[in-house]
Write a protein that holds these residues in place. Structure first.
Motif, PDB file in Angstrom:
ATOM      1  N   ASP A   1      28.712 -25.266   1.721  1.00  0.00           N
ATOM      2  CA  ASP A   1      28.106 -24.270   2.612  1.00  0.00           C
ATOM      3  C   ASP A   1      27.826 -24.944   3.952  1.00  0.00           C
TER       4      ASP A   1
ATOM      5  N   ASP B   1      27.462 -24.055   7.042  1.00  0.00           N
ATOM      6  CA  ASP B   1      26.477 -23.557   7.998  1.00  0.00           C
ATOM      7  C   ASP B   1      25.125 -23.242   7.369  1.00  0.00           C
TER       8      ASP B   1
ATOM      9  N   ASP C   1      24.012 -21.065   5.264  1.00  0.00           N
ATOM     10  CA  ASP C   1      23.553 -19.681   5.273  1.00  0.00           C
ATOM     11  C   ASP C   1      23.530 -19.079   3.869  1.00  0.00           C
ATOM     12  N   SER C   2      23.686 -19.919   2.842  1.00  0.00           N
ATOM     13  CA  SER C   2      23.669 -19.517   1.427  1.00  0.00           C
ATOM     14  C   SER C   2      24.925 -18.777   1.002  1.00  0.00           C
TER      15      SER C   2
ATOM     16  N   ASP D   1      31.543 -21.517   1.936  1.00  0.00           N
ATOM     17  CA  ASP D   1      32.601 -21.436   2.946  1.00  0.00           C
ATOM     18  C   ASP D   1      33.779 -20.577   2.486  1.00  0.00           C
TER      19      ASP D   1
ATOM     20  N   GLU E   1      32.960 -16.955   2.644  1.00  0.00           N
ATOM     21  CA  GLU E   1      32.897 -16.498   4.034  1.00  0.00           C
ATOM     22  C   GLU E   1      34.286 -16.110   4.530  1.00  0.00           C
TER      23      GLU E   1
ATOM     24  N   ASP F   1      29.191 -20.705  11.327  1.00  0.00           N
ATOM     25  CA  ASP F   1      28.239 -19.906  12.100  1.00  0.00           C
ATOM     26  C   ASP F   1      27.422 -19.083  11.110  1.00  0.00           C
ATOM     27  N   PRO F   2      26.124 -19.366  10.970  1.00  0.00           N
ATOM     28  CA  PRO F   2      25.331 -18.657   9.962  1.00  0.00           C
ATOM     29  C   PRO F   2      25.128 -17.180  10.264  1.00  0.00           C
ATOM     30  N   ASP F   3      25.404 -16.749  11.495  1.00  0.00           N
ATOM     31  CA  ASP F   3      25.259 -15.337  11.850  1.00  0.00           C
ATOM     32  C   ASP F   3      26.465 -14.919  12.687  1.00  0.00           C
TER      33      ASP F   3
ATOM     34  N   GLY G   1      21.022 -13.877   8.940  1.00  0.00           N
ATOM     35  CA  GLY G   1      22.022 -14.783   8.399  1.00  0.00           C
ATOM     36  C   GLY G   1      22.930 -14.070   7.413  1.00  0.00           C
ATOM     37  N   GLU G   2      24.143 -14.571   7.282  1.00  0.00           N
ATOM     38  CA  GLU G   2      25.120 -13.910   6.428  1.00  0.00           C
ATOM     39  C   GLU G   2      24.691 -13.876   4.962  1.00  0.00           C
TER      40      GLU G   2
END
Length: 206
Positions: A94, A96, A98-99, A102, A105, A115-117, A124-125
């Motif tokens: 992970d 970024d 953001d939980s 990858d 994502e 990029d978490p957002d 956050g995503e």
């Protein structure tokens, strides 16, 4: 010892030079080559890619990834794609933080793993996917972060402001789907019956 991570007895067994850390001068220490099933006497294997992840063995060594495993961190993205395409960390599932792993994502949500957002909506995503059930690519459906919202009551209704982006999110109840009919206006102020109450700061400005 030459500090290549290969004990003297193993140097003898492998036929490597115990006084030279990289017997075949391919940029890979003898110990590394033996540990990962490469040939410490074959310089050509530095340019080989046995796990077919887009990184040759020399780049795997530099990155600290496993040259025999295409996806070293098990996140669903092969090491070469992480490094050359997304710039994500092939040793961190992970990148970024953001939980959202990858691989998910990229493969499931189309978001940016570094990029978490991705949609810059303020959430956050991981929160969007696992908590809010909103679209991580749509900034308009992002729920407000803690303490970021002011509810302004007037005689014409209630307007909700996002204090982070300095924008008007809409009016209650018609334009705020995550509050909607759960918000009522009483004569003495605002009563919000929603799980998002903890995210709001209420101001009765009537």
């Amino acid at each position: 010892s030459d500090g290549d991570g290969l004990p003297e007895d193993d140097e003898s067994t492998s036929g490597t030079d115990p006084s030279h850390a990289d017997t075949d001068d391919d940029g890979l220490p003898d110990g590394y080559e033996v540990d990962f099933g490469l040939d410490p006497l074959l310089p050509a294997d530095a340019a080989a890619d046995p796990d077919d992840d887009g990184l040759d063995n020399l780049h795997e060594y530099s990155a600290g990834t496993n040259p025999q495993v295409a996806d070293s961190d098990g996140d669903g993205l092969v090491d070469g794609v992480e490094i050359t395409t997304y710039g994500s960390d092939p040793l961190n599932p992970d990148s970024d933080a953001d939980s959202l792993p990858d691989g998910q994502e990229v493969n499931a949500y189309g978001t940016d793993p570094v990029d978490p957002d991705t949609d810059d909506g303020g959430r956050g995503e991981g929160d969007e996917v696992f908590v809010d059930a909103t679209n991580p690519l749509d900034p308009l459906d992002d729920l407000p972060p803690m303490g970021a919202v002011v509810v302004h009551a007037t005689t014409d209704g209630v307007t909700v402001f996002n204090m982070v982006s300095d924008t008007v999110l809409g009016t209650i109840p018609s334009q705020i789907p995550y509050l909607g009919t759960q918000c009522t206006i009483a004569a003495d102020g605002i009563a919000i019956h929603t799980s998002y109450t903890s995210q709001l700061r209420l101001y009765d400005l009537t």
